[in-house]
Structure formats: C-alpha cells, structure tokens
Motif scaffolding. Structure first.
Motif, short mmCIF file in Angstrom:
data_model
loop_
_atom_site.label_atom_id
_atom_site.label_comp_id
_atom_site.label_asym_id
_atom_site.label_seq_id
_atom_site.Cartn_x
_atom_site.Cartn_y
_atom_site.Cartn_z
N GLY A 164 0.81 -1.22 0.00
CA GLY A 164 0.00 0.00 0.00
C GLY A 164 0.83 1.26 0.00
O GLY A 164 0.31 2.36 0.12
N SER A 165 2.16 1.10 -0.15
CA SER A 165 3.06 2.25 -0.18
C SER A 165 4.15 2.01 -1.22
O SER A 165 4.69 0.90 -1.31
N ILE A 166 4.47 3.07 -1.96
CA ILE A 166 5.57 2.99 -2.92
C ILE A 166 6.88 2.66 -2.20
O ILE A 166 7.77 2.02 -2.75
N ARG A 215 -4.21 -8.06 3.63
CA ARG A 215 -4.06 -7.42 4.94
C ARG A 215 -3.38 -6.06 4.82
O ARG A 215 -3.13 -5.41 5.83
N PHE A 216 -3.06 -5.66 3.58
CA PHE A 216 -2.29 -4.44 3.40
C PHE A 216 -2.94 -3.43 2.46
O PHE A 216 -2.85 -2.23 2.69
N LEU A 244 -4.82 -0.15 3.45
CA LEU A 244 -5.86 -0.38 4.45
C LEU A 244 -5.61 0.46 5.68
O LEU A 244 -4.49 0.52 6.19
N LYS A 245 -6.64 1.12 6.17
CA LYS A 245 -6.54 1.84 7.44
C LYS A 245 -6.66 0.84 8.59
O LYS A 245 -7.13 -0.28 8.42
N ASP A 246 -6.25 1.25 9.79
CA ASP A 246 -6.25 0.35 10.94
C ASP A 246 -7.64 -0.22 11.21
O ASP A 246 -7.79 -1.41 11.49
N GLU A 247 -8.68 0.62 11.09
CA GLU A 247 -10.03 0.13 11.38
C GLU A 247 -10.49 -0.86 10.31
O GLU A 247 -11.24 -1.80 10.59
N GLU A 248 -10.01 -0.69 9.07
CA GLU A 248 -10.35 -1.63 8.01
C GLU A 248 -9.65 -2.97 8.24
O GLU A 248 -10.21 -4.03 7.97
N ASP A 283 -9.94 -8.68 9.90
CA ASP A 283 -9.59 -9.75 10.84
C ASP A 283 -10.84 -10.39 11.43
O ASP A 283 -10.92 -11.61 11.58
N GLN A 284 -11.84 -9.57 11.77
CA GLN A 284 -13.08 -10.09 12.34
C GLN A 284 -13.82 -10.94 11.32
O GLN A 284 -14.33 -12.02 11.64
#
Length: 358
Positions: A46-48, A249-250, A337-341, A346-347
């Motif tokens: 999710g990051s260059i 997950r990323f 992905l943001k932390d809440e996403e 995971d849930q």
C-alpha cells in the motif's frame, strides 16, 4: 503486581516462545524485501516505499498470466537483498526451472523438491519449515497447489478404482492451518500458485479458488490475475497483467495493480506509475504530452515529455515524482488499508474460519 504476574506466566511456559508483547517482534509484519519495480512495492504494502513481508501470498489465475514468472521475479529480488538466503522450490508443474536462469538466480541456492501428491507436499513443507529458525532467510515457493492430487486419489487410481476424492480439500485445509503460524513465527515468506473455478451463478461474483477455504483464510494476500494485450500496428509487444486483490491485509479489497511486461524488456520498471502520477496531479497530461507540476519543475524538466521518453528510467522524469512525499501519500490514501479496516477484515476472517471449522 502486573509485572510479577506476567513473570509467573512466562515461567509457566519455559519451552514456548512466550515473551512480553513489547519485547518480541513475532507477529510484526515488517518489510523483508523491496522491489526494483515500484508498483510491486505498492501492491505488496500500500506504499511505494514499502515492500514484502512474511506470510503467504497466493497468486490465482488462468494459464499464461505470468504467475510463475512474477513469483520468481520476487524470489530474485529477495535473494539479492539477502545474500545468505535460499529458496525452497516445491514443484508439481515442472515448467519453472528455466525461469530461475532467466532471472540470473544461482541454482546452488535453490533447494528443489518435486512432489507427486498433496500429502508429500505437506510433509516436506512441515519438516523444512520446522527446521528453519527465526533469522534464517528462506523463501518458500509452491508451483502449484492447483492440480496436485491427494494420495487417496492416486492410490484409488493405481488400484483401478474410480471414486470421487472427498479428502483433497480437507488435506489442503490442513496444510495451510499448519504452515501459517510456522511461517509467521519464523518471519518467512511463501508464494503459491493456484487456479480457480468460475461462479456459474453470477457473472459478477469473484472466482472460486481451488483447494478449500483455508488457503484463502491463511493467505495474507490473494491475487487474481488477468491479462490484456499491449498491441500496436506493428504487432503484439507484450501484456498488461492486472493483479486484483481478492483479499489483502495491506491494500484495499478489489484494488487493481497493473504490471506491464514486454517481449523485449521484461517487466516494465514504470508499470502503472504515470497513470498514478496524473491522478495525483503531480503530472499534467495534455493529449500525448506530459509535464511535471510547477512545484516539481527544475532545469531540464521544465518542458513537456512524451510517454515513450518518460517510461525510460534514465530520463529521470518519474524519479522526480517518486521522490516527492506527496506521491506516496496519494498512493497510501488510495490503496492502503486503514487500521479500522484491518480490524474489520480480521473479524470477518475469524468468523469465516469458525464457519469452516463447524
């Protein structure tokens, strides 16, 4: 009191890998390799400026969608950055050996394991990962889990019995349940190639991945690969391979990353970058011409360029964009992905795994 209680709990598990959370790196998804192709760093993290982490990457697609070549490219990048590393290559397809040579990989650093059935693969994987220690640099690669038969299927056939094999999915689920914690505790990556079924009930549904649900649940990322021609009046120059995140997950689910491969030059260093640069408004497009935003212009880069020049790394045009923090910030906002996403994912995975076990 809390520290005393924690010490008692640690003492109760002397042979385990137990530690205080702030004193262990187990469970951290840290970058273990970066790639020469910026778009690959972006799709992996999710990051260059990111890269690959430990865990399972599953690459799913039809034949001739660059799955094996892409995996071996990633292996080559990992091995360049870890000169002491080896690759454990489990092979049931028997077509990938020449590709290692194409990427210049030292074959004395490849542990080659042909296998005939799923149970063999399971045993070899378990034994070899167990032998590894955290800090060892080992890249596991399976080509593939798609067509490999179970031992029962082979045994029935050799006896002349024609039976439907009901054990394969269970065995495949067992493999992934077993190796997922082993890989992550040891900080090791594994790439596996797979294929799929089309969902005949809906043309808009995601493809159905072969081999049971657990391979999907255990993978950090599941890529679904399609392709489109790169064709001019002179003929077919190469292919655009579209990597769609069925699960990650990323990066955000269903995000698509375009990898351009030509017959002349292999993987294009500039894959997908110019389109993102225009989206980010750091590059302005006017027809077939492109120019840097005013804030980025310097001597020699204060004019307009055509794409054929921009795509050449030596031009330096895209290097200017990549060096600007605003570009990575744009990419992170678009894909990461943001932390809440991540918590929601995971849930959802926990609920899906509970249903699978029931």
């Amino acid at each position: 009191m809390a520290s005393s209680l924690a010490a008692r709990m640690l003492a109760a598990a002397p042979k385990s890998k137990a530690a205080l959370l702030n004193q262990t790196s187990v469970g951290d998804k840290v970058t273990i390799a970066k790639f020469a192709i910026p778009m690959v760093n972006l799709m992996m993290s999710g990051s260059i400026n990111g890269g690959m982490t430990c865990g399972i990457q599953q690459i799913v697609g039809d034949s001739r969608t660059f799955k094996t070549n892409f995996s071996i490219f990633c292996i080559s990048q990992y091995m360049k950055q870890h000169p002491d590393s080896v690759c454990v290559f489990l092979d049931s397809e028997f077509s990938a050996k020449p590709v290692f040579k194409q990427y210049g990989i030292d074959e004395t650093r490849i542990v080659y394991i042909p296998f005939e059935n799923l149970e063999e693969m399971k045993i070899y994987l378990a034994q070899m990962i167990k032998e590894a220690e955290r800090g060892d640099n080992i890249f596991f690669f399976i080509d593939s889990i798609s067509q490999v038969a179970s031992l029962k299927e082979v045994t029935d056939a050799t006896k002349g019995d024609v039976k439907v094999d009901m054990t394969r999915a269970k065995e495949m689920n067992s493999v992934f349940r077993m190796i997922t914690p082993m890989l992550n505790i040891r900080n090791l990556p594994l790439f596996c190639i797979n294929s799929f079924y089309d969902d005949t009930d809906s043309q808009y549904a995601d493809p159905i991945i072969k081999g049971g649900k657990q391979s999907f649940l255990s993978s950090d990322t599941v890529w679904f690969v399609t392709r489109a021609q790169d064709k001019t009046d002179e003929g077919l120059k190469g292919w655009y391979f579209n990597y769609k995140a069925l699960k990650s997950r990323f990066v955000k689910e269903k995000a698509v990353f375009k990898i351009h491969v030509t017959y002349d030059g292999g993987i294009d260093w500039a894959s997908g970058l110019l389109e993102l640069a225009v989206e980010s408004k750091l590059v302005k497009q006017s027809g077939a011409w492109y120019e840097l935003d005013a804030s980025l212009k310097t001597e020699g880069f204060d004019k307009k360029f055509q794409r054929k020049d921009i795509d050449k790394k030596e031009t330096g045009f895209l290097d200017i964009v990549l060096a600007d923090p605003r570009f990575d910030a744009y990419c992170r906002a678009k894909y990461m992905l943001k932390d809440e996403e991540k918590m929601l994912l995971d849930q959802q995975l926990l609920e899906a795994e509970a249903q699978e076990l029931n």
